[in-house]
Design a protein around this motif. Structure first.
Motif, PDB file in Angstrom:
ATOM      1  N   ALA A  56      -3.255   9.066 -13.366  1.00 34.33           N
ATOM      2  CA  ALA A  56      -3.114  10.152 -12.381  1.00 34.33           C
ATOM      3  C   ALA A  56      -1.886   9.876 -11.528  1.00 34.33           C
ATOM      4  CB  ALA A  56      -4.356  10.260 -11.497  1.00 34.33           C
ATOM      5  N   MET A  57      -1.170  10.937 -11.183  1.00 40.58           N
ATOM      6  CA  MET A  57       0.000  10.818 -10.320  1.00 40.58           C
ATOM      7  C   MET A  57       0.218  12.145  -9.602  1.00 40.58           C
ATOM      8  SD  MET A  57       3.093  10.989 -13.132  1.00 40.58           S
ATOM      9  CE  MET A  57       4.319  10.849 -11.835  1.00 40.58           C
ATOM     10  N   ARG A  58       1.146  12.130  -8.638  1.00 37.74           N
ATOM     11  CA  ARG A  58       1.480  13.332  -7.888  1.00 37.74           C
ATOM     12  C   ARG A  58       2.913  13.735  -8.195  1.00 37.74           C
ATOM     13  NH1 ARG A  58       2.134  12.194  -3.033  1.00 37.74           N
ATOM     14  NH2 ARG A  58       1.908   9.941  -3.144  1.00 37.74           N
ATOM     15  N   SER A  59       3.191  15.023  -8.107  1.00 41.97           N
ATOM     16  CA  SER A  59       4.521  15.517  -8.450  1.00 41.97           C
ATOM     17  C   SER A  59       5.597  14.963  -7.517  1.00 41.97           C
ATOM     18  CB  SER A  59       4.533  17.049  -8.423  1.00 41.97           C
ATOM     19  OG  SER A  59       4.190  17.529  -7.121  1.00 41.97           O
ATOM     20  N   HIS A  60       5.243  14.693  -6.254  1.00 37.22           N
ATOM     21  CA  HIS A  60       6.257  14.218  -5.307  1.00 37.22           C
ATOM     22  C   HIS A  60       6.639  12.759  -5.562  1.00 37.22           C
ATOM     23  CE1 HIS A  60       8.655  15.157  -1.836  1.00 37.22           C
ATOM     24  NE2 HIS A  60       8.225  14.119  -1.160  1.00 37.22           N
ATOM     25  N   GLN A  61       5.834  12.058  -6.377  1.00 34.72           N
ATOM     26  CA  GLN A  61       6.157  10.665  -6.664  1.00 34.72           C
ATOM     27  C   GLN A  61       7.422  10.537  -7.495  1.00 34.72           C
ATOM     28  OE1 GLN A  61       2.379   9.438  -8.382  1.00 34.72           O
ATOM     29  NE2 GLN A  61       1.872   8.284  -6.530  1.00 34.72           N
ATOM     30  N   PHE A  62       7.778  11.561  -8.261  1.00 33.69           N
ATOM     31  CA  PHE A  62       9.043  11.520  -9.002  1.00 33.69           C
ATOM     32  C   PHE A  62      10.210  11.357  -8.032  1.00 33.69           C
ATOM     33  CE2 PHE A  62       6.421  14.139 -11.975  1.00 33.69           C
ATOM     34  CZ  PHE A  62       6.481  13.299 -13.075  1.00 33.69           C
ATOM     35  N   ARG A  63      10.165  12.058  -6.931  1.00 35.57           N
ATOM     36  CA  ARG A  63      11.252  12.026  -5.943  1.00 35.57           C
ATOM     37  C   ARG A  63      11.362  10.636  -5.313  1.00 35.57           C
ATOM     38  NH1 ARG A  63      14.308  15.793  -3.115  1.00 35.57           N
ATOM     39  NH2 ARG A  63      14.600  15.454  -0.885  1.00 35.57           N
TER      40      ARG A  63
ATOM     41  N   ARG B 282       0.843  -1.204   0.000  1.00 29.82           N
ATOM     42  CA  ARG B 282       0.000   0.000   0.000  1.00 29.82           C
ATOM     43  C   ARG B 282       0.875   1.249   0.000  1.00 29.82           C
ATOM     44  NH1 ARG B 282      -1.287   3.950   2.942  1.00 29.82           N
ATOM     45  NH2 ARG B 282       0.107   3.241   4.589  1.00 29.82           N
ATOM     46  N   ARG B 283       1.917   1.247   0.843  1.00 32.97           N
ATOM     47  CA  ARG B 283       2.804   2.407   0.931  1.00 32.97           C
ATOM     48  C   ARG B 283       3.574   2.603  -0.384  1.00 32.97           C
ATOM     49  NH1 ARG B 283       5.068   0.835   5.125  1.00 32.97           N
ATOM     50  NH2 ARG B 283       6.986  -0.019   4.251  1.00 32.97           N
ATOM     51  N   ARG B 284       3.993   1.516  -0.971  1.00 32.58           N
ATOM     52  CA  ARG B 284       4.733   1.596  -2.243  1.00 32.58           C
ATOM     53  C   ARG B 284       3.830   2.140  -3.357  1.00 32.58           C
ATOM     54  NH1 ARG B 284       9.181  -1.331  -4.874  1.00 32.58           N
ATOM     55  NH2 ARG B 284       8.712  -1.571  -7.086  1.00 32.58           N
ATOM     56  N   ALA B 285       2.595   1.624  -3.426  1.00 27.70           N
ATOM     57  CA  ALA B 285       1.675   2.079  -4.468  1.00 27.70           C
ATOM     58  C   ALA B 285       1.317   3.549  -4.297  1.00 27.70           C
ATOM     59  CB  ALA B 285       0.410   1.217  -4.455  1.00 27.70           C
ATOM     60  N   LYS B 286       1.248   4.011  -3.052  1.00 27.37           N
ATOM     61  CA  LYS B 286       0.902   5.402  -2.790  1.00 27.37           C
ATOM     62  C   LYS B 286       2.022   6.360  -3.195  1.00 27.37           C
ATOM     63  CE  LYS B 286      -0.087   8.601   1.017  1.00 27.37           C
ATOM     64  NZ  LYS B 286      -0.255   8.729   2.487  1.00 27.37           N
ATOM     65  N   ASN B 287       3.259   5.962  -2.981  1.00 27.81           N
ATOM     66  CA  ASN B 287       4.385   6.878  -3.175  1.00 27.81           C
ATOM     67  C   ASN B 287       5.085   6.730  -4.519  1.00 27.81           C
ATOM     68  OD1 ASN B 287       4.419   8.237  -0.557  1.00 27.81           O
ATOM     69  ND2 ASN B 287       4.994   6.271   0.296  1.00 27.81           N
ATOM     70  N   MET B 288       4.933   5.590  -5.170  1.00 28.59           N
ATOM     71  CA  MET B 288       5.612   5.379  -6.447  1.00 28.59           C
ATOM     72  C   MET B 288       4.678   5.712  -7.604  1.00 28.59           C
ATOM     73  SD  MET B 288       8.754   4.269  -5.990  1.00 28.59           S
ATOM     74  CE  MET B 288       9.239   3.159  -7.312  1.00 28.59           C
ATOM     75  N   PRO B 289       5.172   6.360  -8.642  1.00 25.31           N
ATOM     76  CA  PRO B 289       4.309   6.678  -9.788  1.00 25.31           C
ATOM     77  C   PRO B 289       3.971   5.408 -10.561  1.00 25.31           C
ATOM     78  CG  PRO B 289       6.581   7.263 -10.266  1.00 25.31           C
ATOM     79  CD  PRO B 289       6.551   6.841  -8.824  1.00 25.31           C
TER      80      PRO B 289
ATOM     81  N   LYS C 105       3.563   2.825 -13.490  1.00 28.70           N
ATOM     82  CA  LYS C 105       4.354   2.680 -14.713  1.00 28.70           C
ATOM     83  C   LYS C 105       3.603   3.249 -15.916  1.00 28.70           C
ATOM     84  CE  LYS C 105       6.824  -0.786 -17.462  1.00 28.70           C
ATOM     85  NZ  LYS C 105       6.249  -0.336 -18.745  1.00 28.70           N
ATOM     86  N   GLU C 106       2.264   3.094 -15.918  1.00 25.18           N
ATOM     87  CA  GLU C 106       1.473   3.613 -17.033  1.00 25.18           C
ATOM     88  C   GLU C 106       1.599   5.137 -17.146  1.00 25.18           C
ATOM     89  OE1 GLU C 106       0.314   1.833 -14.567  1.00 25.18           O
ATOM     90  OE2 GLU C 106      -0.007  -0.159 -15.460  1.00 25.18           O
ATOM     91  N   CYS C 107       1.702   5.807 -15.988  1.00 25.56           N
ATOM     92  CA  CYS C 107       1.837   7.268 -16.009  1.00 25.56           C
ATOM     93  C   CYS C 107       3.200   7.696 -16.543  1.00 25.56           C
ATOM     94  CB  CYS C 107       1.616   7.830 -14.608  1.00 25.56           C
ATOM     95  SG  CYS C 107      -0.096   7.733 -14.051  1.00 25.56           S
ATOM     96  N   LEU C 108       4.249   6.975 -16.164  1.00 30.66           N
ATOM     97  CA  LEU C 108       5.578   7.316 -16.669  1.00 30.66           C
ATOM     98  C   LEU C 108       5.642   7.101 -18.181  1.00 30.66           C
ATOM     99  CD1 LEU C 108       7.802   5.765 -13.846  1.00 30.66           C
ATOM    100  CD2 LEU C 108       7.277   8.169 -14.217  1.00 30.66           C
TER     101      LEU C 108
END
Length: 679
Positions: A465-472, A194-201, A203-206
């Protein structure tokens, strides 16, 4: 009938009087946030204060402090006395601290308010340690990580402040926030996934961003995909991207003869300004992205330079410069200047919203049936538009003294709005804001915003959908998986402490098993028995590696590759004495634990020596055991700290003769057979 008088303890009366004096001082004498601040309001607009302090948040919308519960709790204002104290405390004690402290203090006050309502406490003077304990539980329950140490720390500060100022009549005895047990951030199970899916972008979005980067044609889409490309090149925070200067590149030729690209980066959260070097594989993409951004944003910088030189005159592009000689403007001409939708309706709506006075003039060429037409005086339009320059102009970033005309992400006002052809205003500028990027990436998809994936036609159903902080998080995880040293990861990410790396490490147990398996039989990647492969194996190398390393789970010092489906732990969790235990060089927290274990072993050895000197029976055996442990740990620590050993190397020590469950079972079986007893 006699009257009943409620007796009020003197200590409580004194506490309430002290509290009332403190609130009165904050209300009438303090000038923080401005003399005209409406102290009794539940929401304070502190944007002007942020702007005076040069805070970047003031450039990206209004900044408010809310003295009420969260949206899911009905936005209920704080109970009366707590609300007054919270406003006084924020104005007097917290005002000059960082903006993040505001949020942590409000989180603490929300927990206190919930407890006071729950326990029917009407007076702040009645707060005691049990109520603060309950508030700390509220803070944990409202945190997604089951812990919020920053808000808890503020809760402790508030408690000690109340006690020190005698605002409560029951002593709080220096109350402190009881920290919960540290979250280990394990690498298996549904919580990790759950934590990984929340914080990692996703693959489809990348993949979608890569397509959108090549398909984008509208200015706003080109801008968003180019910003995303920069964020894919180095693990930066979004607020750091916002303050990139227009000339942010630096190129340097290294000793290998290759030219490397770097970006001048503004540090945040205590980190100093620095240069982030771009990976060679992303260098051309970043150069292309910067060229695209400059092409779109240069007209806005030209506006900023105009207003620096002509602070009271309206900027007009060359094709509209002739309008400066006119005393009045028709609605069609107003639409052209502001780049509104064609027709008079949009211009009339803008004029009404902004309360610009209308004038009626006789047209030079009479219109059929119209002796007069609606118009606006040029000086009225000029005065209104010039007054809308961003706060703090011409300085964009106070800390670096960077002007708007020097910033990379300055755009025409309304570029992300509903203006004609999405080109933005022809006479005013603004900066790219957080929500422009967030909405375009799908961060606020629930509100109905259209993403860049939808606009370029690769996601008609709006699933990406993704969040900008997921890149980090993504780039940090890639660095962890490639065994980059913790110091290098922290420097690359712009952090001041190595401990924060772990929050961005989402390498799974499967990834770790795969990494250990690739090291089997490779002297360049492994040290110890794992580096050796028997000759003439009847299976392939990968099959042999899978048998040798069937699984891996985290230990305090490294990873255990013991197969628990065959036997239980054979060393009673004495991991550092077990051949089934491996360490990975470069993991700072685990290396420090090995060093601590060595220090403890040396202390135990010294105690054993003292026991021998005192003639304690059996102490000699303990000396031998602790000597072997010290020697083993010293060898392991030397390998883990050896600069000649590359980070990511898998270290497995040789087996030692020690009692195990299998040895015990075999010994018991032999003993039973010797006595002739039945098994």
């Amino acid at each position: 009938m006699s009257k009943v008088f409620a007796l009020l303890p003197r200590l409580k009366a004194d506490a309430e009087r002290n509290l009332a004096d403190y609130i009165l001082h904050a209300r009438e004498r303090s000038t923080v946030f401005g003399r005209d601040l409406d102290f009794d309001q539940c929401v304070w607009d502190v944007t002007d204060d942020y702007s005076r302090r040069g805070h970047r948040n003031s450039k990206h919308g209004s900044v408010t402090i809310s003295f009420r519960q969260r949206l899911q709790d009905g936005r209920r204002p704080f109970c009366d006395q707590l609300g007054e104290f919270a406003r006084a405390y924020m104005r007097v004690e917290v005002a000059n601290k960082s903006s993040s402290t505001y949020a942590h203090a409000i989180a603490a006050f929300r927990a206190l308010d919930t407890v006071m309502v729950e326990r029917c406490v009407s007076s702040l003077a009645e707060l005691d340690a049990t109520l603060f304990d309950r508030a700390s539980e509220m803070i944990r329950s409202n945190s997604s990580r089951r812990e919020n140490p920053a808000a808890g720390y503020m809760l402790g500060q508030i408690a000690r402040f109340l006690d020190k100022k005698a605002f409560v009549y029951a002593p709080l005895h220096n109350w402190r926030y009881p920290r919960a047990s540290r979250i280990t951030n394990g690498r298996i199970g549904p919580e990790f996934e759950r934590r990984r899916a929340k914080n990692m972008p996703p693959k489809e979005c990348l993949d979608g961003l890569a397509q959108a980067f090549n398909l984008a044609s509208d200015d706003r889409d080109v801008l968003i995909t180019s910003i995303a490309a920069i964020m894919c090149s180095a693990p930066e925070r979004i607020n750091e991207v916002m303050v990139l200067p227009v000339n942010c590149e630096i190129e340097q030729t290294d000793s290998d003869g290759r030219t490397y690209l770097g970006l001048r980066w503004s540090g945040s959260k205590g980190a100093a300004d620095h240069i982030k070097w771009i990976l060679p594989g992303m260098a051309e993409v970043v150069r292309k992205a910067l060229d695209r951004i400059r092409k779109i944003t240069e007209p806005a910088r030209a506006m900023a330079r105009w207003y620096e030189e002509h602070p009271r005159k309206l900027f007009l592009p060359p094709e509209l410069a002739h309008l400066r000689n006119q005393s009045v403007l028709t609605l069609d001409e107003v639409s052209k200047i502001l780049n509104l939708s064609p027709g008079k309706r949009a211009a009339r709506g803008w004029i009404n919203r902004n309360r610009v006075p209308l004038a009626s003039v006789v047209p030079e060429i009479p219109l059929a049936g119209h002796s007069h037409v609606q118009a606006v005086r040029f000086e009225d339009i000029e005065a209104h538009v010039v007054a809308t320059v961003p706060q703090g102009f011409p300085i964009y970033d106070e800390r670096r003294r960077m002007r708007y005309s020097e910033a990379l992400l300055v755009i025409a006002e309304g570029l992300f709005g509903n203006r004609n052809e999405t080109e933005g205003s022809h006479c005013m500028f603004e900066t790219v804001k957080y929500h422009h990027i967030g909405c375009s990436l799908g961060q606020n998809k629930r509100s109905g915003s259209t993403t860049v994936f939808q606009r370029v036609g690769i996601d008609p159903d709006g699933k990406l959908a993704m969040r900008s902080h997921q890149f980090r998080h993504w780039l940090n995880t890639l660095a962890q998986s490639e065994s980059l040293s913790q110091l290098d990861i922290a420097k690359w990410s712009g952090r001041t402490t190595l401990q924060h790396n772990s929050a961005y490490d989402h390498v799974s147990s499967e990834d770790i098993v795969a990494r250990i398996r690739t090291a089997v039989g490779d002297h360049g990647k492994a040290i110890g028995p794992l580096a050796e492969i028997p000759k003439n194996l009847p299976v392939t190398r990968s099959q042999f590696a899978a048998m040798i390393v069937p699984t891996a789970h985290v230990t305090p010092y490294g990873f255990c590759i013991h197969d628990f489906t065959t036997t239980p732990c054979e060393r009673f969790r004495q991991c550092l004495d077990c051949q089934d235990h491996v360490c990975l060089k470069g993991l700072a927290d685990k290396t420090s634990r090995v060093a601590q274990a060595l220090e403890d072993a040396r202390e135990s050895l010294s105690k054993a020596f003292r026991a021998v000197a005192d003639g304690v029976f059996g102490a000699d055996d303990w000396v031998a055991i602790h000597k072997a442990t010290v020697k083993r740990l010293d060898e392991l620590l030397n390998i883990l700290t050896d600069t000649d050993v590359s980070d990511g190397a898998v270290v497995q020590l040789n087996s030692i003769k020690a009692y195990s469950l299998s040895d015990g079972a075999l010994s018991d079986a032999l003993s039973i057979r010797e006595t002739g007893a039945e098994l």
